[in-house]
Motif scaffolding. Structure first.
Motif, PDB file in Angstrom:
ATOM      1  N   TRP A  51       0.798  -1.229   0.000  1.00 21.58           N
ATOM      2  CA  TRP A  51       0.000   0.000   0.000  1.00 21.58           C
ATOM      3  C   TRP A  51       0.827   1.274   0.000  1.00 21.58           C
ATOM      4  O   TRP A  51       0.305   2.345   0.280  1.00 21.58           O
ATOM      5  CB  TRP A  51      -0.990   0.012   1.191  1.00 21.58           C
ATOM      6  N   ASN A 109       7.869   5.753  10.072  1.00 12.81           N
ATOM      7  CA  ASN A 109       6.943   4.831   9.390  1.00 12.81           C
ATOM      8  C   ASN A 109       5.539   5.012   9.969  1.00 12.81           C
ATOM      9  O   ASN A 109       5.331   5.903  10.815  1.00 12.81           O
ATOM     10  CB  ASN A 109       7.420   3.368   9.537  1.00 12.81           C
ATOM     11  N   GLY A 110       4.610   4.166   9.556  1.00 15.67           N
ATOM     12  CA  GLY A 110       3.231   4.321  10.014  1.00 15.67           C
ATOM     13  C   GLY A 110       3.081   4.063  11.504  1.00 15.67           C
ATOM     14  O   GLY A 110       2.383   4.794  12.215  1.00 15.67           O
ATOM     15  N   VAL A 114       1.894   6.702  14.524  1.00 13.28           N
ATOM     16  CA  VAL A 114       0.816   6.446  15.489  1.00 13.28           C
ATOM     17  C   VAL A 114       1.348   6.527  16.924  1.00 13.28           C
ATOM     18  O   VAL A 114       0.723   7.126  17.805  1.00 13.28           O
ATOM     19  CB  VAL A 114       0.184   5.061  15.216  1.00 13.28           C
ATOM     20  N   TYR A 142      -6.489  -1.415  13.105  1.00 12.28           N
ATOM     21  CA  TYR A 142      -5.063  -1.752  13.024  1.00 12.28           C
ATOM     22  C   TYR A 142      -4.290  -0.445  12.878  1.00 12.28           C
ATOM     23  O   TYR A 142      -4.576   0.363  11.993  1.00 12.28           O
ATOM     24  CB  TYR A 142      -4.756  -2.666  11.830  1.00 12.28           C
ATOM     25  N   GLY A 144      -0.599  -0.493  13.625  1.00 13.16           N
ATOM     26  CA  GLY A 144       0.840  -0.732  13.541  1.00 13.16           C
ATOM     27  C   GLY A 144       1.305  -1.764  14.541  1.00 13.16           C
ATOM     28  O   GLY A 144       0.507  -2.375  15.255  1.00 13.16           O
ATOM     29  N   GLU A 201      -9.241   4.767  12.183  1.00 14.87           N
ATOM     30  CA  GLU A 201      -8.899   4.815  10.759  1.00 14.87           C
ATOM     31  C   GLU A 201     -10.125   5.426  10.069  1.00 14.87           C
ATOM     32  O   GLU A 201     -11.205   4.832  10.136  1.00 14.87           O
ATOM     33  CB  GLU A 201      -8.681   3.408  10.206  1.00 14.87           C
ATOM     34  N   ALA A 206      -8.229  -0.795   6.869  1.00 16.76           N
ATOM     35  CA  ALA A 206      -7.498  -1.588   5.886  1.00 16.76           C
ATOM     36  C   ALA A 206      -7.290  -3.037   6.314  1.00 16.76           C
ATOM     37  O   ALA A 206      -7.817  -3.967   5.679  1.00 16.76           O
ATOM     38  CB  ALA A 206      -6.172  -0.908   5.587  1.00 16.76           C
ATOM     39  N   VAL A 207      -6.533  -3.239   7.387  1.00 13.65           N
ATOM     40  CA  VAL A 207      -6.189  -4.607   7.782  1.00 13.65           C
ATOM     41  C   VAL A 207      -7.445  -5.398   8.163  1.00 13.65           C
ATOM     42  O   VAL A 207      -7.509  -6.617   7.982  1.00 13.65           O
ATOM     43  CB  VAL A 207      -5.145  -4.579   8.926  1.00 13.65           C
ATOM     44  N   VAL A 237      -2.631   6.657   7.815  1.00  9.68           N
ATOM     45  CA  VAL A 237      -1.430   5.997   7.284  1.00  9.68           C
ATOM     46  C   VAL A 237      -1.766   5.257   5.983  1.00  9.68           C
ATOM     47  O   VAL A 237      -1.037   5.340   4.997  1.00  9.68           O
ATOM     48  CB  VAL A 237      -0.824   5.046   8.335  1.00  9.68           C
ATOM     49  N   PHE A 238      -2.883   4.564   5.976  1.00 11.14           N
ATOM     50  CA  PHE A 238      -3.290   3.835   4.776  1.00 11.14           C
ATOM     51  C   PHE A 238      -4.085   4.723   3.812  1.00 11.14           C
ATOM     52  O   PHE A 238      -3.902   4.688   2.598  1.00 11.14           O
ATOM     53  CB  PHE A 238      -4.131   2.608   5.174  1.00 11.14           C
ATOM     54  N   SER A 263       1.774   8.266   6.473  1.00 13.04           N
ATOM     55  CA  SER A 263       3.014   7.558   6.118  1.00 13.04           C
ATOM     56  C   SER A 263       2.781   6.880   4.759  1.00 13.04           C
ATOM     57  O   SER A 263       2.242   7.525   3.857  1.00 13.04           O
ATOM     58  CB  SER A 263       3.380   6.537   7.203  1.00 13.04           C
TER      59      SER A 263
HETATM   60  C1  PLP Z   1      -4.000   2.330   9.261  1.00 10.89           C
HETATM   61  C2  PLP Z   1      -2.590   1.903   9.502  1.00 10.89           C
HETATM   62  N1  PLP Z   1      -1.892   2.476  10.483  1.00 10.89           N
HETATM   63  C3  PLP Z   1      -0.606   2.164  10.730  1.00 10.89           C
HETATM   64  C4  PLP Z   1       0.033   1.190   9.992  1.00 10.89           C
HETATM   65  C5  PLP Z   1       1.460   0.820  10.296  1.00 10.89           C
HETATM   66  O1  PLP Z   1       2.311   1.304   9.312  1.00 10.89           O
HETATM   67  P1  PLP Z   1       3.771   0.680   9.117  1.00 10.89           P
HETATM   68  O2  PLP Z   1       3.583  -0.667   8.548  1.00 10.89           O
HETATM   69  O3  PLP Z   1       4.466   1.643   8.197  1.00 10.89           O
HETATM   70  O4  PLP Z   1       4.404   0.656  10.464  1.00 10.89           O
HETATM   71  C6  PLP Z   1      -0.660   0.547   8.966  1.00 10.89           C
HETATM   72  C7  PLP Z   1      -0.017  -0.514   8.169  1.00 10.89           C
HETATM   73  O5  PLP Z   1      -0.626  -1.247   7.448  1.00 10.89           O
HETATM   74  C8  PLP Z   1      -2.010   0.905   8.711  1.00 10.89           C
HETATM   75  O6  PLP Z   1      -2.741   0.309   7.755  1.00 10.89           O
END
Ligand code: PLP
Length: 432
Positions: A51, A109-110, A114, A142, A144, A201, A206-207, A237-238, A263
């Motif tokens: 993604w 990163n994501g 968070v 989700y 992270g 979210e 997503a997850v 992030v997503f 991210s």
């Molecule tokens: C909504 C959301 N937040 C945070 C994350 C975490 O991001 P990362 O994998 O860059 O740590 C993800 C990863 O899929 C995500 O979908």
């Protein structure tokens, strides 16, 4: 020896059961939506490499900007120092983020975006003399894999080993409408007076399986948070950078969150970078003559100039007409394919939002992330030259924005043929 074989002797891959999954596929280069394997195959990356990719792989403009930046200033400590890519990117992002967002904090990163957001909100509450310690997140959420993020995630079997080390979080179902009963439930939770933070979210989880919820319902929840002084954290992030059809998923809402995490697509998929933005009011709670009130958080690579330059280049590309044409094309093609999918006997819950197409395979009790269907589907798609990573029995298509109509049609054919194969196997099993 092949890359795959050498890999097996020394590497440990994320979310991978090394004992039962096959050899990883060696990729030697990538261009646009195509991954080229070491044994000469071509694979369409229909998941944008977890993604992150938005303009296609190895985009020459982003590559060029990265090379220039690397030769000018590769990195400098971000405490006591600053640089043009960090300042320009912050200025640019603030133009796109909800209008109440005034400050940008960089991380890697994501998950760290968070983690930063949660710590920022917690220290903000502490410094503004508020003892409301409860955190609420969505069922199925989700955020992270770091500890704060894991605490806020849905408490699935993934987190059993860590459960004793996580902080308590209350959960609420994502609203399906403005009048959903969960809104009254949410109001009752906030009415207890001990909730400090709501993390969510926006619009698509997503997850959880690209689950879509109601913007009007979420908007109502944010209104209630405002009324009760709860700090709201939108985890984009997503969803950021056009994934859901608008620049940010928060653009579907009237209410603005206090903190936003971004991210993934930020650098166009080239380099890791996390951003946590906040309102001026949150920043002001840390602004003091007292050093003891500074934000106690930071990473060695905070605001890495090369990553910031990649992000600036990606933002430029996103403003070009090609990007919006790409988003429209994906949405149109997805919606046309949705009609076929909806009439398929094995398919349920098919939906499209922005560049995301999602559906579930009717699999009875064998559903969820660990569904046995997942490996069969994954292999079926790969065999047809398409990378799709089902979330259990849930399939989604989420390509880079440069994908062509021909490539999308190839992805849809791979799905149809794999479903056909599955239907035959299911019939065969019933007859046997
Ligand atoms: C909504 C959301 N937040 C945070 C994350 C975490 O991001 P990362 O994998 O860059 O740590 C993800 C990863 O899929 C995500 O979908």
């Amino acid at each position: 020896m092949s890359l795959s074989a050498r890999d097996q002797a020394c590497l440990w891959h994320p979310f991978t059961q090394a004992k039962i999954e096959g050899l990883p596929i060696g990729i030697v280069r990538a261009k646009g939506c195509t991954l080229f394997t070491e044994d000469g195959r071509e694979i369409i990356d229909a998941v944008s490499s977890w993604w992150v990719n938005i303009h296609g792989h190895s985009h020459p403009y982003i590559a060029e900007r990265i090379a220039k930046q690397a030769a000018t200033l590769e990195h400098v400590i971000f405490a006591g120092f600053t640089h043009a890519p960090a300042v320009e990117l912050a200025e640019q992002l603030l133009r796109y983020l909800p209008s109440n967002q005034k400050r940008i904090f960089y991380s890697d990163n994501g998950s760290t975006a968070v983690e930063t957001a949660l710590k920022m909100a917690m220290q903000y509450l502490h410094q503004s003399g508020q003892s409301r310690q409860k955190v609420i997140s969505f069922h199925g959420g989700y955020h992270g894999d770091t500890f704060g993020a894991m605490s806020a995630n849905a408490p699935t079997s993934f987190y059993k080993p860590f459960a004793p080390y996580l902080f308590q979080v209350q959960r609420i179902a994502p609203p399906q409408s403005q009048d959903d009963a969960v809104i009254a439930e949410f109001e009752a939770m906030l009415g207890m007076g001990d909730v400090g933070i709501f993390i969510f979210e926006p619009i698509v989880q997503a997850v959880a399986g690209m689950r879509i919820h109601s913007p009007a319902g979420l908007n109502r929840m944010l209104e209630l948070c405002r009324k009760h002084g709860v700090v709201t954290i939108a985890d984009e992030v997503f969803t950021g950078f056009g994934r859901t059809g608008r620049f940010f998923a928060c653009d579907y809402l009237e209410q603005e969150p206090d903190i936003v995490c971004i991210s993934k697509g930020i650098t166009g998929g080239f380099l890791p970078l996390g951003v946590t933005s906040s309102t001026q009011a949150i920043f002001d709670a840390f602004y003091s003559d007292d050093r003891g009130k500074m934000f106690f958080h930071g990473h060695s690579y905070t605001a890495n100039p090369i990553a910031c330059s990649a992000a600036l280049a990606s933002l430029e590309l996103l403003q070009k007409p090609e990007a919006s044409k790409g988003l429209e094309l994906i949405n149109e093609c997805h919606r046309a394919f949705l009609v076929n999918l909806k009439s398929h006997s094995l398919v349920k819950g098919a939906a499209v939002v922005g560049t995301i197409l999602r559906f579930e395979i009717e699999s009875g009790a064998d559903s969820g992330y660990l569904s046995s269907l997942r490996d069969r589907l994954y292999a079926g798609f790969l065999k047809r030259g398409v990378l799709l990573r089902p979330l259990g029995n849930i399939i989604y298509v989420l390509p880079p924005y440069c994908v062509t109509k021909e490539e999308l049609l190839k992805v849809y054919s791979a799905i149809e043929e794999t479903l056909e194969e599955l239907a035959k196997a299911t019939e065969g099993a019933h007859e046997a």
